[in-house]
Design an enzyme around this catalytic site. Sequence first.
Site, PDB file in Angstrom:
ATOM      1  N   LYS A 135       0.844  -1.187   0.000  1.00 55.22           N
ATOM      2  CA  LYS A 135       0.000   0.000   0.000  1.00 55.22           C
ATOM      3  C   LYS A 135       0.876   1.232   0.000  1.00 55.22           C
ATOM      4  CE  LYS A 135       0.666   1.957   3.400  1.00 55.22           C
ATOM      5  NZ  LYS A 135       1.921   2.477   4.037  1.00 55.22           N
ATOM      6  N   TYR A 220      -4.511   4.487   6.120  1.00 55.43           N
ATOM      7  CA  TYR A 220      -5.079   3.558   7.115  1.00 55.43           C
ATOM      8  C   TYR A 220      -6.405   4.082   7.658  1.00 55.43           C
ATOM      9  CZ  TYR A 220      -0.852   0.713   7.297  1.00 55.43           C
ATOM     10  OH  TYR A 220       0.188  -0.127   6.966  1.00 55.43           O
TER      11      TYR A 220
HETATM   12  P1  NAD Z   1      12.510   1.183   2.115  1.00 56.23           P
HETATM   13  O1  NAD Z   1      13.114   2.450   1.658  1.00 56.23           O
HETATM   14  O2  NAD Z   1      12.991   0.587   3.388  1.00 56.23           O
HETATM   15  O3  NAD Z   1      12.652   0.078   0.977  1.00 56.23           O
HETATM   16  C1  NAD Z   1      12.400   0.358  -0.376  1.00 56.23           C
HETATM   17  C2  NAD Z   1      13.190  -0.620  -1.235  1.00 56.23           C
HETATM   18  O4  NAD Z   1      12.967  -0.315  -2.614  1.00 56.23           O
HETATM   19  C3  NAD Z   1      14.702  -0.531  -0.987  1.00 56.23           C
HETATM   20  O5  NAD Z   1      15.244  -1.819  -0.893  1.00 56.23           O
HETATM   21  C4  NAD Z   1      15.220   0.158  -2.233  1.00 56.23           C
HETATM   22  O6  NAD Z   1      16.540  -0.239  -2.580  1.00 56.23           O
HETATM   23  C5  NAD Z   1      14.213  -0.310  -3.273  1.00 56.23           C
HETATM   24  N1  NAD Z   1      14.166   0.555  -4.455  1.00 56.23           N
HETATM   25  C6  NAD Z   1      14.085   0.114  -5.709  1.00 56.23           C
HETATM   26  N2  NAD Z   1      14.104   1.130  -6.568  1.00 56.23           N
HETATM   27  C7  NAD Z   1      14.229   2.246  -5.844  1.00 56.23           C
HETATM   28  C8  NAD Z   1      14.308   3.625  -6.175  1.00 56.23           C
HETATM   29  N3  NAD Z   1      14.301   4.046  -7.456  1.00 56.23           N
HETATM   30  N4  NAD Z   1      14.403   4.518  -5.180  1.00 56.23           N
HETATM   31  C9  NAD Z   1      14.408   4.121  -3.891  1.00 56.23           C
HETATM   32  N5  NAD Z   1      14.339   2.818  -3.519  1.00 56.23           N
HETATM   33  C10 NAD Z   1      14.247   1.895  -4.499  1.00 56.23           C
HETATM   34  O7  NAD Z   1      10.941   1.431   2.181  1.00 56.23           O
HETATM   35  P2  NAD Z   1       9.865   0.557   2.933  1.00 56.23           P
HETATM   36  O8  NAD Z   1       9.546   1.175   4.231  1.00 56.23           O
HETATM   37  O9  NAD Z   1      10.269  -0.858   2.933  1.00 56.23           O
HETATM   38  O10 NAD Z   1       8.564   0.800   1.997  1.00 56.23           O
HETATM   39  C11 NAD Z   1       8.393   0.094   0.783  1.00 56.23           C
HETATM   40  C12 NAD Z   1       6.882  -0.020   0.474  1.00 56.23           C
HETATM   41  O11 NAD Z   1       6.267  -0.740   1.528  1.00 56.23           O
HETATM   42  C13 NAD Z   1       6.136   1.308   0.386  1.00 56.23           C
HETATM   43  O12 NAD Z   1       5.163   1.245  -0.610  1.00 56.23           O
HETATM   44  C14 NAD Z   1       5.487   1.461   1.750  1.00 56.23           C
HETATM   45  O13 NAD Z   1       4.302   2.230   1.725  1.00 56.23           O
HETATM   46  C15 NAD Z   1       5.196   0.012   2.071  1.00 56.23           C
HETATM   47  N6  NAD Z   1       5.135  -0.247   3.526  1.00 56.23           N
HETATM   48  C16 NAD Z   1       4.052  -0.898   4.014  1.00 56.23           C
HETATM   49  C17 NAD Z   1       3.972  -1.154   5.367  1.00 56.23           C
HETATM   50  C18 NAD Z   1       2.800  -1.916   5.908  1.00 56.23           C
HETATM   51  O14 NAD Z   1       2.654  -2.004   7.131  1.00 56.23           O
HETATM   52  N7  NAD Z   1       1.961  -2.506   5.079  1.00 56.23           N
HETATM   53  C19 NAD Z   1       4.977  -0.717   6.233  1.00 56.23           C
HETATM   54  C20 NAD Z   1       6.078  -0.067   5.692  1.00 56.23           C
HETATM   55  C21 NAD Z   1       6.148   0.183   4.328  1.00 56.23           C
END
Ligand code: NAD
Length: 368
Positions: A135, A220
């Site tokens: 999401k 949320y």
């Molecule tokens: P994060 O920054 O920790 O991870 C993102 C990943 O994407 C990294 O490994 C990064 O290397 C990769 N990536 C690939 N292409 C990229 C680019 N061009 N620029 C930046 N990063 C790139 O982020 P996250 O917190 O893991 O969030 C990722 C997704 O998960 C988002 O859509 C966020 O909304 C979602 N999320 C959901 C929940 C939940 O509870 N459902 C919680 C946290 C995050």
Amino acid sequence: MDSRRDFLQKITGSVIALNLPRYSNAKDIFNNSYNGPVLRVAIMGLGSYATRVADAMQTCTKAKLVGVISGTPSKITAWQSKYNIPAGNCYNYSNFGNIKNNPDIDAVYVITPNGLHREHVMGVAKAGKHAICEKPMAVNAKEGQDMIDACKAANVKLLVGYRMHFEPKTLEIIRMRKSGELGKVLFFQGLSGFVIGDPTQWRLNKKLSGGGSMMDIGIYSINGSRYMIGEEPVWVTAQETKNNHEKFKEGIDETIQFQLGFPGGAVASCLSTYSMNNLDRFFVNAENGFAELMPATGYGPIEGRTNNGELNYPHVTHQTVQMDEMAGIILQGNKPIVPVDGEEALKDLKIIDAIFLAAKTGKKIDLK
Ligand code: NAD
């Protein structure tokens, strides 16, 4: 006893004993001797949430982490050894289309920044694999619709990581509303927020995030208002407050208050922010009483109470249950209590589009 059995035993006693239809495939999930189909999943984007999902999947019964897609070779190597992933199931962003020829992967879970979800899910669909997407599904409704259309055309499923749709206390309040115990729900308050740190992160970059707190955490409250009230909103009003213009640039909302009107007369009053900590509360007021979740959407334990007292359901690891449930949806056609498909996510995106428009114009936006 291994950790999987330990987990199952902990849950089995408490959830099954309550004899509640918490999950569509509870019997399978909580059956230690399950030997039905298993969803073999590759995760795309090995960041912080992906790591949480991967850890949680180690105790899944019906879903298994078998592959990775990443642009960082060192992460691939680390994940291979941590999660025992074969070299043949490792891809990068340039070659992941080849997953099409890999019979050992059924689905790809896209956990990359929001602004990349459309491109990544469409790539997964093109490769003929089921897509699970984090999401918000996309950065606006139009992109979301493209993703739904692409998955339909490729005849693959599209699910979105709405983990709260499988959380026991959340489901108990939904059950109370559906059974009529609460009476008609007339008011919902959703408070969603935290103080965001590093100003250089992708969450504060419009191209990658699609917006600020609303896309990330305010969603949320939107989604919660819909499943708690049990209707779809027909109008939206919204007001934006921005104190830090340096950190929260054009297109990145810091704080938005919004109101949603529902056809049965209920109103939701919500706050989404990147500037206040520990803001995570759902409050449902109905003719016969109230229900409250606080925290409502964190990783847990979720705490809940109604006018009759505390809600005593066991804590589950959200991502473990979510992935087992999603395996049941994809492989066995199970129907979740609250949908988690692309159409469900599109409803939230349409509301987000309307909230941004309402905040910008100061007008009440008709959603009908
Ligand atoms: P994060 O920054 O920790 O991870 C993102 C990943 O994407 C990294 O490994 C990064 O290397 C990769 N990536 C690939 N292409 C990229 C680019 N061009 N620029 C930046 N990063 C790139 O982020 P996250 O917190 O893991 O969030 C990722 C997704 O998960 C988002 O859509 C966020 O909304 C979602 N999320 C959901 C929940 C939940 O509870 N459902 C919680 C946290 C995050």
